[in-house]
Design a protein around this motif. Structure first.
Motif, mmCIF file in Angstrom:
data_model
loop_
_atom_site.group_PDB
_atom_site.id
_atom_site.type_symbol
_atom_site.label_atom_id
_atom_site.label_comp_id
_atom_site.label_asym_id
_atom_site.label_seq_id
_atom_site.Cartn_x
_atom_site.Cartn_y
_atom_site.Cartn_z
ATOM 1 N N ARG A 1 57.520 63.946 107.988
ATOM 2 C CA ARG A 1 57.889 63.462 106.642
ATOM 3 C C ARG A 1 56.662 63.515 105.739
ATOM 4 O O ARG A 1 55.645 62.874 106.005
ATOM 5 C CB ARG A 1 58.434 62.028 106.724
ATOM 6 N N LEU A 2 56.751 64.305 104.674
ATOM 7 C CA LEU A 2 55.716 64.391 103.654
ATOM 8 C C LEU A 2 56.199 63.722 102.371
ATOM 9 O O LEU A 2 57.382 63.424 102.225
ATOM 10 C CB LEU A 2 55.389 65.857 103.349
ATOM 11 N N ASP A 3 55.279 63.512 101.431
ATOM 12 C CA ASP A 3 55.672 63.102 100.086
ATOM 13 C C ASP A 3 55.183 64.169 99.116
ATOM 14 O O ASP A 3 54.025 64.180 98.706
ATOM 15 C CB ASP A 3 55.079 61.743 99.714
ATOM 16 N N LEU A 4 56.084 65.073 98.761
ATOM 17 C CA LEU A 4 55.779 66.167 97.846
ATOM 18 C C LEU A 4 56.368 65.930 96.460
ATOM 19 O O LEU A 4 56.450 66.848 95.634
ATOM 20 C CB LEU A 4 56.311 67.495 98.414
ATOM 21 N N ASN A 5 56.788 64.712 96.178
ATOM 22 C CA ASN A 5 57.385 64.383 94.887
ATOM 23 C C ASN A 5 56.374 64.684 93.783
ATOM 24 O O ASN A 5 55.286 64.112 93.748
ATOM 25 C CB ASN A 5 57.777 62.905 94.863
ATOM 26 N N SER A 6 56.714 65.579 92.867
ATOM 27 C CA SER A 6 55.741 66.139 91.928
ATOM 28 C C SER A 6 56.341 66.301 90.547
ATOM 29 O O SER A 6 57.569 66.289 90.387
ATOM 30 C CB SER A 6 55.263 67.507 92.433
ATOM 31 N N PRO A 7 55.495 66.482 89.533
ATOM 32 C CA PRO A 7 56.018 66.747 88.186
ATOM 33 C C PRO A 7 56.838 68.035 88.157
ATOM 34 O O PRO A 7 56.500 69.022 88.820
ATOM 35 C CB PRO A 7 54.746 66.881 87.342
ATOM 36 N N ILE A 8 57.918 68.004 87.385
ATOM 37 C CA ILE A 8 58.786 69.164 87.199
ATOM 38 C C ILE A 8 58.765 69.533 85.720
ATOM 39 O O ILE A 8 59.011 68.687 84.860
ATOM 40 C CB ILE A 8 60.237 68.861 87.635
ATOM 41 N N GLU A 9 58.454 70.802 85.419
ATOM 42 C CA GLU A 9 58.455 71.279 84.037
ATOM 43 C C GLU A 9 59.410 72.453 83.921
ATOM 44 O O GLU A 9 59.250 73.455 84.630
ATOM 45 C CB GLU A 9 57.042 71.693 83.606
ATOM 46 N N ASP A 10 60.417 72.302 83.069
ATOM 47 C CA ASP A 10 61.438 73.349 82.884
ATOM 48 C C ASP A 10 62.061 73.740 84.217
ATOM 49 O O ASP A 10 62.327 74.929 84.481
ATOM 50 C CB ASP A 10 60.836 74.576 82.197
ATOM 51 N N GLY A 11 62.292 72.749 85.064
ATOM 52 C CA GLY A 11 62.934 72.982 86.343
ATOM 53 C C GLY A 11 62.029 73.527 87.430
ATOM 54 O O GLY A 11 62.488 73.769 88.555
ATOM 55 N N VAL A 12 60.734 73.688 87.134
ATOM 56 C CA VAL A 12 59.794 74.287 88.086
ATOM 57 C C VAL A 12 58.798 73.228 88.553
ATOM 58 O O VAL A 12 58.170 72.548 87.731
ATOM 59 C CB VAL A 12 59.043 75.476 87.459
ATOM 60 N N VAL A 13 58.632 73.103 89.865
ATOM 61 C CA VAL A 13 57.691 72.133 90.408
ATOM 62 C C VAL A 13 56.262 72.562 90.112
ATOM 63 O O VAL A 13 55.919 73.746 90.158
ATOM 64 C CB VAL A 13 57.896 71.957 91.933
ATOM 65 N N GLN A 14 55.400 71.579 89.798
ATOM 66 C CA GLN A 14 54.014 71.841 89.463
ATOM 67 C C GLN A 14 53.097 71.492 90.634
ATOM 68 O O GLN A 14 53.272 70.473 91.299
ATOM 69 C CB GLN A 14 53.608 71.031 88.230
ATOM 70 N N ASP A 15 52.127 72.341 90.868
ATOM 71 C CA ASP A 15 51.146 72.099 91.924
ATOM 72 C C ASP A 15 50.356 70.830 91.604
ATOM 73 O O ASP A 15 50.100 70.520 90.441
ATOM 74 C CB ASP A 15 50.194 73.296 92.012
ATOM 75 N N ASN A 16 49.998 70.084 92.641
ATOM 76 C CA ASN A 16 49.180 68.891 92.433
ATOM 77 C C ASN A 16 48.495 68.491 93.737
ATOM 78 O O ASN A 16 48.636 69.153 94.762
ATOM 79 C CB ASN A 16 50.024 67.737 91.869
ATOM 80 N N ARG A 17 47.769 67.384 93.668
ATOM 81 C CA ARG A 17 46.941 66.927 94.784
ATOM 82 C C ARG A 17 47.754 66.661 96.050
ATOM 83 O O ARG A 17 47.243 66.785 97.163
ATOM 84 C CB ARG A 17 46.198 65.674 94.346
ATOM 85 N N ARG A 18 49.006 66.298 95.936
ATOM 86 C CA ARG A 18 49.792 65.976 97.127
ATOM 87 C C ARG A 18 49.965 67.180 98.052
ATOM 88 O O ARG A 18 49.895 67.061 99.271
ATOM 89 C CB ARG A 18 51.163 65.408 96.730
ATOM 90 N N PHE A 19 50.189 68.350 97.475
ATOM 91 C CA PHE A 19 50.324 69.547 98.297
ATOM 92 C C PHE A 19 49.025 69.813 99.061
ATOM 93 O O PHE A 19 49.035 70.131 100.252
ATOM 94 C CB PHE A 19 50.667 70.762 97.422
ATOM 95 N N GLU A 20 47.923 69.698 98.365
ATOM 96 C CA GLU A 20 46.617 69.946 98.983
ATOM 97 C C GLU A 20 46.359 68.985 100.141
ATOM 98 O O GLU A 20 45.883 69.384 101.205
ATOM 99 C CB GLU A 20 45.528 69.813 97.916
#
Length: 401
Positions: free
Chosen positions: A17-36
């Protein structure tokens, strides 16, 4: 405290179980520190030859950011350096088939956990363990890994159901977040402990101040909470003006606690001496708090004089914890307070934890290095609860002692 990835037997079928909940812009997920951050857990498991299946959530039903995780898989793969497959099913036949087809070292991301009705209701762990979601997926695995510390306060099926029916382990993010965020409650520091308090959610940070005041020598205040404390000290600020509706409601909810804290801990609470605002020309201007007769404009940062007072306190501390920004740092004109505090921390060798997604973003925005801080947390609500000593239900289920 936890069984970790290093305790896993070889060649396991692992549900993570990860937490990849991230900002979404125009329906597209944005890269952020959680992925890293989560990439370390994913790559370690894959390199060890486990069959790795990932779960995560994105948004809530009905919200604009409630989208599929298909785009998350590609971003995670870039950070982890391994292929991450995706199946648009959480525990249906397509998911089960894809899980059974995995080879050693392969990674698969399941669809958004919140697209199943079993996930979101807050229930006792035993009830979630009996759900169709958990009872269908669990037999396909040998072990469960929870790396989603930032969601650890949620009693959702993917977080609390699986640890009851599978051997449970803590991922890399879970371990590092737990150790850093609980340090204020569990560690003894030789010198002074300082907490920088700001942000817009004054109710949260005031509850932290009330809960851990005896463990902190000095609080340095800014943001909404800072103005509310100035109001309690008799200054005509900490009130809503124009379209801004951030102060009056939080004042009604918290003024008795604020007043009590000032009375009991006044010597250990540093308030802003000056505040910054946007003048008629659109530039940053500053005014001493003592010179304010009434609040007729928003104040968007603490002033330079305030930072000159806060910096020595920070530099002389053995530990510094940050919760919330001191101003509207996204606008460079009003980043002086937040960046000044972070630079002062970065220049010391104190133990430091920067908590909350907004404040941690300032580190990247203004060219600071995460390596200059002991820990930069990706948790929000879980960080608040850790600071107040409130148990996190999903974290507690991982503990072995």
């Amino acid at each position: 405290m936890f069984n970790t990835l290093d305790d896993l037997p070889p060649e396991q079928r692992v549900l993570v179980r990860l937490d990849l909940n991230s900002p979404i812009e125009d329906g597209v997920v944005q890269d952020n520190r959680r992925f890293e951050r989560h990439a370390e857990t994913v790559s370690d498991l894959a390199e060890a030859g486990h069959r790795v299946v990932l779960m995560a959530h994105q948004g809530r039903p009905g919200d604009d950011d409630f989208v599929s995780l298909e785009g998350h898989a590609a971003i995670l793969a870039d950070h982890a350096g391994v292929d991450v497959g995706f199946v648009d099913s959480t525990f249906g036949d397509p998911a089960i088939e894809a899980i059974r087809d995995l080879g050693a070292g392969e990674v698969l991301l399941l669809e958004n956990t919140r697209m199943t009705d079993d996930e979101l209701p807050e229930k006792e762990p035993a009830e979630h363990a009996d759900s169709a979601f958990v009872s269908t997926l669990a037999p396909e695995f040998d072990a469960y890994v929870n790396d989603a510390y930032s969601a650890g306060h949620r009693a959702h099926a993917s977080l609390v159901g699986f640890p009851l029916v599978l051997p449970a382990y803590a991922g890399r993010v879970m371990v590092s977040e737990y150790e850093a965020n609980s340090a204020i409650a569990t560690r003894e520091f030789e010198g002074d402990v300082t907490m920088v308090v700001g942000g817009t959610k004054a109710t949260d940070v005031i509850s932290v101040m009330n809960a851990i005041g005896d463990k902190v020598d000095t609080f340095c205040l800014g943001g909404i909470a800072g103005e509310l404390f100035l109001r309690a000290a008799g200054h005509p600020v900490g009130r809503d003006v124009g379209d801004m509706a951030l102060f009056d409601d939080q004042w009604e909810k918290n003024h008795e606690t604020i007043e009590a804290l000032l009375e009991e801990r006044g010597d250990g609470i540093e308030l802003a001496a000056d505040l910054a605002y946007e003048d008629e020309a659109g530039d940053r201007a500053e005014v001493r708090v003592e010179a304010i007769d009434e609040k007729d404009r928003p104040y968007l940062d603490v002033g330079s004089e305030t930072i000159a007072v806060y910096e020595p306190t920070i530099r002389e501390s053995d530990a510094v914890f940050v919760k919330g920004a001191l101003g509207l740092f996204e606008d460079e004109r009003f980043s002086t307070g937040t960046v000044g505090v972070l630079e002062a921390i970065a220049d010391t060798d104190c133990f430091s934890v920067v908590g909350g997604g907004d404040t941690s973003r300032a580190i990247e925005m203004y060219g600071l290095s995460e390596d200059d801080f002991s820990h930069v947390s990706i948790a929000g609500g879980a960080y608040i609860r850790a600071l107040t000593g409130e148990p996190l239900v999903a974290v507690e289920l991982l503990k072995t002692e």
